[in-house]
Design an enzyme around this catalytic site. Structure first.
Site, mmCIF file in Angstrom:
data_model
loop_
_atom_site.group_PDB
_atom_site.id
_atom_site.type_symbol
_atom_site.label_atom_id
_atom_site.label_comp_id
_atom_site.label_asym_id
_atom_site.label_seq_id
_atom_site.Cartn_x
_atom_site.Cartn_y
_atom_site.Cartn_z
ATOM 1 N N GLU A 191 30.803 5.777 9.655
ATOM 2 C CA GLU A 191 30.906 5.325 11.271
ATOM 3 C C GLU A 191 29.378 4.534 11.208
ATOM 4 O O GLU A 191 29.568 3.617 12.316
ATOM 5 C CB GLU A 191 30.839 6.733 12.044
ATOM 6 C CG GLU A 191 29.372 7.474 12.101
ATOM 7 C CD GLU A 191 29.441 8.578 13.002
ATOM 8 O OE1 GLU A 191 30.326 9.339 12.999
ATOM 9 O OE2 GLU A 191 28.550 8.732 13.758
ATOM 10 N N HIS A 238 32.065 8.879 18.441
ATOM 11 C CA HIS A 238 30.989 9.596 18.465
ATOM 12 C C HIS A 238 30.517 9.887 19.833
ATOM 13 O O HIS A 238 29.389 9.457 20.226
ATOM 14 C CB HIS A 238 29.993 9.161 17.594
ATOM 15 C CG HIS A 238 28.895 10.250 17.176
ATOM 16 N ND1 HIS A 238 28.563 10.768 15.718
ATOM 17 C CD2 HIS A 238 28.353 11.259 17.759
ATOM 18 C CE1 HIS A 238 27.807 11.640 15.899
ATOM 19 N NE2 HIS A 238 27.570 12.246 17.100
ATOM 20 N N ARG A 296 30.443 16.327 12.081
ATOM 21 C CA ARG A 296 29.788 15.082 11.437
ATOM 22 C C ARG A 296 30.967 14.403 10.487
ATOM 23 O O ARG A 296 31.502 15.330 9.939
ATOM 24 C CB ARG A 296 28.461 15.681 10.339
ATOM 25 C CG ARG A 296 27.352 15.800 11.417
ATOM 26 C CD ARG A 296 26.701 14.344 11.893
ATOM 27 N NE ARG A 296 25.455 14.456 12.752
ATOM 28 C CZ ARG A 296 25.254 14.589 14.028
ATOM 29 N NH1 ARG A 296 26.501 14.673 14.658
ATOM 30 N NH2 ARG A 296 24.266 14.919 14.579
ATOM 31 N N ASP A 332 36.106 12.551 16.402
ATOM 32 C CA ASP A 332 35.092 11.829 17.039
ATOM 33 C C ASP A 332 33.952 11.439 16.225
ATOM 34 O O ASP A 332 32.951 10.604 16.476
ATOM 35 C CB ASP A 332 34.383 13.106 18.029
ATOM 36 C CG ASP A 332 33.261 12.310 18.806
ATOM 37 O OD1 ASP A 332 33.815 11.039 19.686
ATOM 38 O OD2 ASP A 332 32.329 12.619 18.867
HETATM 39 P P1 NAD Z 1 24.447 25.281 16.064
HETATM 40 O O1 NAD Z 1 23.140 25.059 14.913
HETATM 41 O O2 NAD Z 1 24.418 26.072 17.285
HETATM 42 O O3 NAD Z 1 25.724 26.019 15.147
HETATM 43 C C1 NAD Z 1 26.076 25.509 13.939
HETATM 44 C C2 NAD Z 1 26.453 26.673 13.048
HETATM 45 O O4 NAD Z 1 26.826 26.368 12.080
HETATM 46 C C3 NAD Z 1 25.756 27.818 13.152
HETATM 47 O O5 NAD Z 1 25.890 29.084 13.423
HETATM 48 C C4 NAD Z 1 25.377 28.099 11.580
HETATM 49 O O6 NAD Z 1 25.435 29.116 11.259
HETATM 50 C C5 NAD Z 1 26.645 27.423 11.075
HETATM 51 N N1 NAD Z 1 26.576 26.992 9.676
HETATM 52 C C6 NAD Z 1 25.476 26.528 8.872
HETATM 53 N N2 NAD Z 1 25.874 26.340 7.709
HETATM 54 C C7 NAD Z 1 27.102 26.534 7.765
HETATM 55 C C8 NAD Z 1 28.232 26.488 6.643
HETATM 56 N N3 NAD Z 1 27.996 26.108 5.399
HETATM 57 N N4 NAD Z 1 29.505 26.883 6.874
HETATM 58 C C9 NAD Z 1 29.992 27.260 8.192
HETATM 59 N N5 NAD Z 1 28.864 27.471 9.072
HETATM 60 C C10 NAD Z 1 27.724 26.966 8.918
HETATM 61 O O7 NAD Z 1 24.900 23.538 16.331
HETATM 62 P P2 NAD Z 1 25.616 23.213 17.519
HETATM 63 O O8 NAD Z 1 24.852 22.805 18.629
HETATM 64 O O9 NAD Z 1 26.928 23.994 17.859
HETATM 65 O O10 NAD Z 1 26.263 21.918 16.991
HETATM 66 C C11 NAD Z 1 27.232 21.899 15.852
HETATM 67 C C12 NAD Z 1 27.232 20.250 15.199
HETATM 68 O O11 NAD Z 1 27.673 19.708 16.083
HETATM 69 C C13 NAD Z 1 25.950 19.799 14.954
HETATM 70 O O12 NAD Z 1 25.581 20.097 13.517
HETATM 71 C C14 NAD Z 1 26.175 18.363 15.145
HETATM 72 O O13 NAD Z 1 26.474 17.897 13.694
HETATM 73 C C15 NAD Z 1 27.310 18.227 15.823
HETATM 74 N N6 NAD Z 1 27.273 17.550 17.102
HETATM 75 C C16 NAD Z 1 28.242 16.612 17.415
HETATM 76 C C17 NAD Z 1 27.828 15.969 18.586
HETATM 77 C C18 NAD Z 1 28.823 14.454 19.070
HETATM 78 O O14 NAD Z 1 28.490 14.090 19.837
HETATM 79 N N7 NAD Z 1 29.903 14.547 18.285
HETATM 80 C C19 NAD Z 1 26.850 16.319 19.248
HETATM 81 C C20 NAD Z 1 26.071 17.247 19.325
HETATM 82 C C21 NAD Z 1 26.392 17.984 18.019
#
Ligand code: NAD
Length: 343
Positions: free
Chosen positions: A259, A291, A230, A254
Site C-alpha cells: 500500500e 487505510h 496490516r 483496509d
Molecule cells: P493491541 O496491541 O491492543 O492488540 C494486539 C493483539 O495481538 C494483542 O492482544 C497481542 O497479544 C496479539 N498478538 C501479538 N502477536 C500475535 C500473534 N503472533 N498472533 C496472534 N495475536 C498476536 O493492538 P490494537 O490496538 O488492538 O491494534 C491491532 C492492530 O491494528 C495494530 O497492530 C495495527 O496494525 C492495526 N491498526 C490498524 C489501523 C487502521 O487504520 N487500519 C489503526 C490502528 C491499528
C-alpha cells in the site's frame, strides 16, 4: 523550543495538529514520506513525527542520529515500519498505543456489512435508477461464527460488536488474556471453523503472511476475510488465487501489503502498476478502503493530543509511558516497565 519534522503530512493531519501546536513547538510539515532520500529534511530537528508508511530502516535511523534527532514520534499504534531492534540504544521511539480502537473495530464491521449485504453494489445501482435486486442476496450474521485473530484493544471491541449481532465469537491470541470470557481456540481452529475471519494482531516476523495458500486451504469454502490490521498479514497473491478458486467468498481490506506507494494518493486517471491490487479491486466480492479505519474526528483529536504530549513529556522529562523498544515488544522483557527510558 522543540523542533519537529512532520513527515507524510496530509490535510487532515495539519487540520488536527495545527490548533494544538503551542509556542513550545516549532513544527515543519512535509508532504513527503520519511526515507533515506528525505532524512536530511530532519536536520536540526529534535523529533521526527511519522505515520504508518514512512520508512524507518537502518539507513534512516543512522541518518536521523547523524542529524541530531533524538526521538521518533509515531502518530499511530503500529510500529512495524521502524527497525526497533536497530534503533535500541541509538534513538528513542514513542507511539500512540490507543487513539480510538472503536474507529477501527467499527470500520471492520462497516466493511463486513457492506460486503455481505452488497451495499457497495446497491449504492451504485440505485444512483443509476436501477432498482433490480438481482445478485444482491446476502446472508445473516446472526448465528454465524467469526474468528478474531488478536484479542487486543481493537479485536475485543470487534468481538463485542459481533456478539451484539448474535454471532458465535472465537478468538486466537499468542498471548491470551487470562481468566477472560473469550472463547480461545487454536489458530487452525480459527481457519477451520470461521465463516468470517477478522485480523487484529500486529505485523511481526511471525504474523507476516499468516493468511497464505496453506491457511486459506484450511478455511471454510466461502469464508469472508476482513483485514483492518496490516496488509502483509495476508499474502495478496494467495488471497487472489483463493478468490478465483471460490474458496474465499469475500475480502474486506483496509490495508494492503504494497500500500505504501498507492494508498493516500489519487491515482484516478493513471494506470495502476500493481496487477494484484488492480485484479483484487476488479473483483465484485472485494472491498478495498485505503487505510482509513482510523479516520474519525474522535481518533484524529486523540492522535494529535497524545503525539504532542508524548513529545513534550519525552523532551522535557526524558521519559514517556508510550515509549517502545524491541524489548517492550517481547512481552515483559523491557526492564523499564514504562517508568523510565527504555535505555
Ligand atoms: P493491541 O496491541 O491492543 O492488540 C494486539 C493483539 O495481538 C494483542 O492482544 C497481542 O497479544 C496479539 N498478538 C501479538 N502477536 C500475535 C500473534 N503472533 N498472533 C496472534 N495475536 C498476536 O493492538 P490494537 O490496538 O488492538 O491494534 C491491532 C492492530 O491494528 C495494530 O497492530 C495495527 O496494525 C492495526 N491498526 C490498524 C489501523 C487502521 O487504520 N487500519 C489503526 C490502528 C491499528
Amino acid at each position: 523550543m522543540i523542533k519537529v519534522a512532520f513527515f507524510d503530512a496530509k490535510e487532515y493531519d495539519t487540520n488536527s495538529f495545527t490548533p494544538k501546536i503551542t509556542s513550545e513547538f516549532k513544527v515543519k510539515f512535509y508532504e513527503t514520506k520519511l526515507s533515506a532520500d528525505t532524512v536530511q529534511l530532519a536536520k536540526g530537528c529534535d523529533v521526527v513525527c511519522i505515520f504508518v508508511n514512512d520508512i524507518c530502516d537502518k539507513d534512516v535511523i543512522d541518518g536521523l542520529v547523524a542529524n541530531g534527532v533524538k526521538l521518533i514520534a509515531l502518530r499511530c499504534a503500529g510500529y512495524n515500519n521502524v527497525d526497533i531492534e536497530y534503533a535500541f540504544g541509538k534513538i528513542h521511539i514513542v507511539r500512540v498505543p490507543a487513539y480510538s480502537p472503536y474507529a477501527v473495530a467499527e470500520h471492520a464491521m462497516a466493511l463486513l456489512l457492506t460486503s455481505i449485504r452488497r451495499i457497495h453494489k446497491a449504492f451504485i445501482r440505485t444512483r443509476d435508477f436501477n432498482f433490480s435486486l438481482s445478485g444482491l442476496t446476502g446472508f445473516d450474521l446472526h448465528g454465524k461464527t467469526v474468528g478474531v485473530v488478536g484479542t487486543g484493544k481493537i479485536g475485543r471491541i470487534f468481538m463485542d460488536i459481533c456478539k451484539g449481532f448474535g454471532m458465535n465469537v472465537l478468538g486466537y491470541d499468542k498471548f491470551p488474556i487470562k481468566d477472560s470470557d473469550i472463547n480461545y481456540v487454536s489458530l487452525d481452529e480459527i481457519w477451520e471453523k470461521s465463516d468470517i475471519i477478522s485480523l487484529h494482531c500486529p505485523l511481526t516476523d511471525e504474523t507476516t503472511h499468516m493468511v497464505n495458500a496453506e491457511s486459506i486451504a484450511k478455511m471454510k469454502k466461502g469464508v469472508v476475510l476482513v483485514n483492518t490490521s496490516r496488509g502483509a498479514l495476508v499474502d495478496s497473491e494467495a488471497l487472489l488465487e483463493g478468490i478465483k478458486a471460490r474458496q474465499i467468498g469475500a475480502a474486506c481490506l483496509d490495508v494492503y501489503e504494497e500500500e505504501a506507494n498507492v494508498f493516500f494518493h489519487d491515482f484516478s486517471g493513471h494506470i495502476v502498476e500493481d496487477d494484484v491490487l488492480a485484479r483484487l479491486i476488479s473483483m465484485p466480492n472485494v472491498i478495498v478502503t485505503s487505510h482509513q479505519a482510523f479516520l474519525t474526528s474522535d481518533a484524529l483529536e486523540n492522535i494529535a493530543t497524545t503525539t504532542l504530549a508524548n513529545i513534550k513529556e519525552f523532551m522535557e522529562q526524558g521519559r514517556s509511558a508510550n515509549e517502545v523498544c524491541y524489548k517492550c515488544d517481547k512481552v515483559g522483557s523491557c526492564p523499564q516497565k514504562h517508568e523510565g527510558k527504555c535505555f
